[in-house]
Design an enzyme around this catalytic site. Structure first.
Site, PDB file in Angstrom:
ATOM      1  N   TYR A 139       0.861  -1.189   0.000  1.00 54.06           N
ATOM      2  CA  TYR A 139       0.000   0.000   0.000  1.00 54.06           C
ATOM      3  C   TYR A 139       0.890   1.230   0.000  1.00 54.06           C
ATOM      4  O   TYR A 139       1.828   1.335   0.812  1.00 54.06           O
ATOM      5  CB  TYR A 139      -0.904   0.018   1.236  1.00 54.06           C
ATOM      6  CG  TYR A 139      -1.802   1.241   1.347  1.00 54.06           C
ATOM      7  CD1 TYR A 139      -1.571   2.208   2.327  1.00 54.06           C
ATOM      8  CD2 TYR A 139      -2.864   1.442   0.471  1.00 54.06           C
ATOM      9  CE1 TYR A 139      -2.386   3.331   2.426  1.00 54.06           C
ATOM     10  CE2 TYR A 139      -3.693   2.557   0.571  1.00 54.06           C
ATOM     11  CZ  TYR A 139      -3.441   3.508   1.545  1.00 54.06           C
ATOM     12  OH  TYR A 139      -4.241   4.627   1.650  1.00 54.06           O
ATOM     13  N   ASP A 234       9.465   3.241  -0.780  1.00 58.44           N
ATOM     14  CA  ASP A 234       8.419   3.908  -0.004  1.00 58.44           C
ATOM     15  C   ASP A 234       8.673   3.578   1.468  1.00 58.44           C
ATOM     16  O   ASP A 234       8.306   2.507   1.950  1.00 58.44           O
ATOM     17  CB  ASP A 234       7.032   3.420  -0.447  1.00 58.44           C
ATOM     18  CG  ASP A 234       5.937   4.040   0.392  1.00 58.44           C
ATOM     19  OD1 ASP A 234       4.738   3.761   0.124  1.00 58.44           O
ATOM     20  OD2 ASP A 234       6.245   4.809   1.331  1.00 58.44           O
ATOM     21  N   LYS A 262       4.727   9.856   8.365  1.00 59.12           N
ATOM     22  CA  LYS A 262       4.570   9.350   9.743  1.00 59.12           C
ATOM     23  C   LYS A 262       5.608   9.944  10.719  1.00 59.12           C
ATOM     24  O   LYS A 262       5.518  11.091  11.104  1.00 59.12           O
ATOM     25  CB  LYS A 262       4.572   7.827   9.722  1.00 59.12           C
ATOM     26  CG  LYS A 262       3.393   7.250   8.885  1.00 59.12           C
ATOM     27  CD  LYS A 262       3.377   5.747   8.863  1.00 59.12           C
ATOM     28  CE  LYS A 262       2.399   5.207   7.840  1.00 59.12           C
ATOM     29  NZ  LYS A 262       0.986   5.204   8.305  1.00 59.12           N
TER      30      LYS A 262
HETATM   31  P1  KE4 Z   1      -0.928   8.576   4.163  1.00 61.29           P
HETATM   32  O1  KE4 Z   1      -1.502   9.178   2.895  1.00 61.29           O
HETATM   33  O2  KE4 Z   1      -1.938   7.759   4.923  1.00 61.29           O
HETATM   34  O3  KE4 Z   1      -0.230   9.625   5.053  1.00 61.29           O
HETATM   35  O4  KE4 Z   1       0.280   7.592   3.747  1.00 61.29           O
HETATM   36  C1  KE4 Z   1       0.006   6.580   2.807  1.00 61.29           C
HETATM   37  C2  KE4 Z   1       1.040   5.477   2.957  1.00 61.29           C
HETATM   38  C3  KE4 Z   1       2.063   5.400   2.029  1.00 61.29           C
HETATM   39  N1  KE4 Z   1       3.009   4.438   2.120  1.00 61.29           N
HETATM   40  C4  KE4 Z   1       2.986   3.528   3.131  1.00 61.29           C
HETATM   41  C5  KE4 Z   1       4.056   2.481   3.184  1.00 61.29           C
HETATM   42  C6  KE4 Z   1       1.968   3.571   4.109  1.00 61.29           C
HETATM   43  O5  KE4 Z   1       1.963   2.661   5.105  1.00 61.29           O
HETATM   44  C7  KE4 Z   1       0.973   4.567   4.035  1.00 61.29           C
HETATM   45  C8  KE4 Z   1      -0.152   4.663   5.039  1.00 61.29           C
HETATM   46  N2  KE4 Z   1      -0.257   3.612   5.984  1.00 61.29           N
HETATM   47  C9  KE4 Z   1      -1.580   3.346   6.530  1.00 61.29           C
HETATM   48  C10 KE4 Z   1      -1.444   2.204   7.533  1.00 61.29           C
HETATM   49  N3  KE4 Z   1      -1.325   0.958   6.916  1.00 61.29           N
HETATM   50  C11 KE4 Z   1      -2.193   4.562   7.146  1.00 61.29           C
HETATM   51  C12 KE4 Z   1      -3.425   4.308   7.999  1.00 61.29           C
HETATM   52  C13 KE4 Z   1      -4.678   4.718   7.292  1.00 61.29           C
HETATM   53  O6  KE4 Z   1      -4.793   4.501   6.069  1.00 61.29           O
HETATM   54  O7  KE4 Z   1      -5.557   5.251   8.010  1.00 61.29           O
END
Ligand code: KE4
Length: 423
Positions: A139, A234, A262
């Site tokens: 993801y 990523d 994060k």
């Molecule tokens: P955000 O757009 O949520 O800030 O980041 C996206 C993203 C990009 N790359 C990786 C490896 C990520 O884990 C994420 C976001 N992670 C999720 C948790 N698995 C965020 C939690 C959510 O979607 O509410």
């Protein structure tokens, strides 16, 4: 249904502002959090939980860490946002370049999605090629090019991950299994000179935690080099999770671009994409690839990021203690399950881990999907009843912070022993 959820559902789909918070995959109602300190979160009914969600990774110091709060408070007194460059952004960039030598130049954005979306556009603009490769089950945020699923077969054209993503966009993404270099080679062979980049979570966190097998990351580096494509790590989740840096530092495999999020924003909306100067020079206003953002480099988020990184850097024993506690939890949970003949696999990278209810090693999304998600849901509920707040999905990670004490870890293992015995 709680009154909070009932009220929230009037305004938000599922009553939440991000789907995973709805607890759908564990079949229970989400708890509404009102505050968080250190390793604890407190819900609206004043129940206190040991927290392993850590707001999905940012809270590596623990919640409301005093130096971060003070930096945010002090900065806010001077205004929230200027839409103009500030010296503090440069200070944060210097800290990031020091922790990630592979990042020579960067751009701040407000979410990991923006970071990966921009990195993909940049890779396509730099190479003038249309296709990108991603791993099945990885993801990278909800950008159209990346919110796609694997088609049939091992190395395939992606299909839209949800309605609203045109086939014309999804079909420019090629999906391969993680930890499978042959599939990547096959895709490069069948799309000669048309692939702009491969984006990869160098340690997966979004199929649950899955580590790269020996040689995999270097193999990706070699294949990208041999085919004139960029390699994008990523590290939105892995950044600062295994060391004061990234998987690129630990593995010594150098991506062309890296995305962060994060931890780097300390819990505030800040993410980064960056890498080789030559590539970043393509980004507007220096170059023709456009990307912009009203709140990019926001002073409050930058202040939280600087305070977080300075705190991580200042304590030379921080990571030793964090990784030691993480290992204790991994070993304690595994032993507790095995003692009652439960088959679990606990994969860990630094201070992030996943306990899979699975009989076999979990090395990619196919094996991860063989986990017993119903059993996971029962474990999750049992732990929640014992005031242990875990990520509400088999395919997410447990995050340990520097604020988790040995008492927290021991209490978590004791709770797990009780719940495992009941499963
Ligand atoms: P955000 O757009 O949520 O800030 O980041 C996206 C993203 C990009 N790359 C990786 C490896 C990520 O884990 C994420 C976001 N992670 C999720 C948790 N698995 C965020 C939690 C959510 O979607 O509410």
């Amino acid at each position: 249904m709680s009154k909070e959820l009932e009220q929230a559902k009037k305004y938000f789909p599922g009553g939440v502002n991000s789907p995973v918070r709805a607890f759908k995959s564990v079949g229970c109602e989400p708890i509404f959090i009102k505050s968080a300190y250190g390793s604890k979160v407190i819900d609206v009914d004043d129940n206190e939980y040991i927290d392993y969600v850590g707001t999905w990774g940012p809270a590596i110091l623990g919640h409301a860490e005093s130096s971060v709060i003070e930096a945010v408070r002090r900065t806010a007194l001077d205004g929230l946002s200027f839409g103009a460059p500030t010296v503090a952004e440069t200070e944060l960039a210097e800290l990031i370049c020091e922790a990630f030598p592979v990042i020579e130049k960067m751009r701040f954005v407000s979410s990991g999605t923006e970071a990966t979306m921009s990195a993909i556009r940049l890779a396509r603009g730099f190479t003038n090629r249309p296709y990108i490769i991603k791993c099945d089950g990885a993801y990278h945020g909800h950008g159209d090019s990346l919110l796609v699923s694997a088609g049939s077969g091992v190395a395939t054209f992606a299909i839209p991950g949800c309605p609203g993503i045109p086939d014309s966009i999804a079909s420019n993404t090629l999906v391969v299994p993680f930890n499978n270099l042959e599939a990547v080679n096959e895709v490069f062979e069948t799309h000669k000179n048309k692939i702009a980049a491969m984006i990869v979570e160098p340690v997966c966190g979004n199929m649950g935690v899955v580590n790269p097998i020996e040689g995999y990351l270097q193999g990706l580096r070699n294949l990208c080099d041999a085919n004139g494509a960029l390699l994008i790590f990523d590290e939105v989740m892995t950044g600062f999770r295994g060391c004061y840096g990234g998987v690129s530092k630990i593995s010594n495999v150098k991506p062309d671009l890296t995305t962060l999020g994060k931890v780097v924003g300390g819990g505030m909306p800040l993410a980064v994409y960056g890498g080789r100067s030559e590539i970043m020079s393509m980004i507007s206003p220096d170059g023709p690839v456009y990307q912009a953002g009203t709140l990019s480099g926001n002073p409050i988020a930058v202040a939280a990021g600087i305070a977080t990184l300075k705190k991580l850097k200042a304590n030379p024993t921080f990571y030793m203690k964090l990784l030691d506690n993480s290992q204790k939890l991994q070993q304690g949970l595994t032993k507790a399950a095995n003692d009652v003949n439960l088959n679990v696999v606990c994969n860990r990278y630094g201070a992030m881990m996943t306990i899979f209810f699975n009989k076999e090693p979990v090395t990619d999304y196919e094996t991860a999907k063989k986990s017993d998600t119903a059993l996971f849901a029962r474990w999750f509920k049992g732990m929640l009843e014992r005031k242990i707040y875990l990520a509400p999905s088999q395919f997410e990670a447990i995050f340990i912070s520097g604020a988790h004490t040995e008492t927290d870890i021991n209490r978590t293992i004791t709770a797990a022993k009780e719940v495992f015995a009941m499963l």
